[in-house]
Design a protein around this motif. Sequence first.
Motif, PDB file in Angstrom:
ATOM      1  N   ALA A 297       6.342  21.372   9.695  1.00  0.00           N
ATOM      2  CA  ALA A 297       6.439  22.099  11.337  1.00  0.00           C
ATOM      3  C   ALA A 297       4.465  21.491  11.437  1.00  0.00           C
ATOM      4  N   ALA A 298       4.293  21.247  12.835  1.00  0.00           N
ATOM      5  CA  ALA A 298       2.929  20.583  13.330  1.00  0.00           C
ATOM      6  C   ALA A 298       2.613  21.996  14.473  1.00  0.00           C
ATOM      7  N   ILE A 299       1.553  21.593  14.678  1.00  0.00           N
ATOM      8  CA  ILE A 299       0.907  22.527  16.416  1.00  0.00           C
ATOM      9  C   ILE A 299      -0.048  21.727  16.741  1.00  0.00           C
ATOM     10  N   SER A 300       0.130  21.826  18.553  1.00  0.00           N
ATOM     11  CA  SER A 300      -1.064  20.860  19.041  1.00  0.00           C
ATOM     12  C   SER A 300      -2.466  21.774  19.118  1.00  0.00           C
ATOM     13  N   TRP A 301      -3.649  20.977  19.134  1.00  0.00           N
ATOM     14  CA  TRP A 301      -4.857  21.999  18.718  1.00  0.00           C
ATOM     15  C   TRP A 301      -4.713  23.396  19.495  1.00  0.00           C
ATOM     16  N   GLY A 302      -4.461  23.254  21.013  1.00  0.00           N
ATOM     17  CA  GLY A 302      -4.374  24.593  21.674  1.00  0.00           C
ATOM     18  C   GLY A 302      -3.298  25.283  20.969  1.00  0.00           C
ATOM     19  N   GLY A 303      -2.578  25.162  20.413  1.00  0.00           N
ATOM     20  CA  GLY A 303      -1.230  25.922  19.634  1.00  0.00           C
ATOM     21  C   GLY A 303      -0.097  25.700  21.006  1.00  0.00           C
ATOM     22  N   SER A 304      -0.334  25.066  22.210  1.00  0.00           N
ATOM     23  CA  SER A 304       1.235  25.515  23.258  1.00  0.00           C
ATOM     24  C   SER A 304       1.811  24.505  22.963  1.00  0.00           C
TER      25      SER A 304
ATOM     26  N   SER B 139      -9.931  20.783  17.818  1.00  0.00           N
ATOM     27  CA  SER B 139      -9.523  19.383  18.574  1.00  0.00           C
ATOM     28  C   SER B 139      -8.423  18.220  17.336  1.00  0.00           C
ATOM     29  N   LEU B 140      -8.208  19.658  16.858  1.00  0.00           N
ATOM     30  CA  LEU B 140      -7.589  19.055  15.586  1.00  0.00           C
ATOM     31  C   LEU B 140      -6.247  19.942  15.872  1.00  0.00           C
ATOM     32  N   ALA B 141      -4.835  18.146  15.651  1.00  0.00           N
ATOM     33  CA  ALA B 141      -3.997  18.764  15.612  1.00  0.00           C
ATOM     34  C   ALA B 141      -3.179  19.336  14.007  1.00  0.00           C
ATOM     35  N   MET B 142      -2.466  20.251  13.417  1.00  0.00           N
ATOM     36  CA  MET B 142      -2.178  20.979  12.295  1.00  0.00           C
ATOM     37  C   MET B 142      -1.831  20.916  12.062  1.00  0.00           C
ATOM     38  N   GLY B 143      -0.983  20.807  10.624  1.00  0.00           N
ATOM     39  CA  GLY B 143       0.449  20.233  10.619  1.00  0.00           C
ATOM     40  C   GLY B 143       1.352  21.333   8.812  1.00  0.00           C
ATOM     41  N   TRP B 144       2.048  21.428   8.773  1.00  0.00           N
ATOM     42  CA  TRP B 144       2.583  21.611   7.079  1.00  0.00           C
ATOM     43  C   TRP B 144       3.552  20.412   6.656  1.00  0.00           C
TER      44      TRP B 144
END
Length: 127
Positions: free
Chosen positions: A49-56, A31-36
């Motif tokens: 960089a950032a990536i949405s919860w599903g990776g899309s 359920s988390l957005a993730m980033g660096w």
Amino acid sequence: QVQLVESGGGLVQGGGSLRLPCAASGRTFSSLAMGWFRQAPGKEREFVAAISWGGSSKYYADSVLGRFTISRDNTKNTVYLQMNSLKPGDTAVYHCAADFGSLPMRDYRSPNEWRYWGQGTQVTVSS
């Protein structure tokens, strides 16, 4: 609560590669957005960089576009940052971040948008 633990940092020669994993605790990772982000001595924390919860959906800073790739494995509660063609200017402490929000990834460029942070892992690129 979400706890984040980065690893994979180290010393690498310019032009080399590193992969940074960030492991998250809890059952809510998908359920988390993730980033660096990264922070060099004497400088402000900088979005990478950032990536949405599903990776899309992914978004990158211009400075790393084409060299770095963010990805995630929701079965392992882990987000990755693959860093290729490293430059001395990439030297910094790299921090993983997480948030339950649903903003477009480009709106996550500010550190203020992220709720959870890891302690960071040092990446040093020699010339």
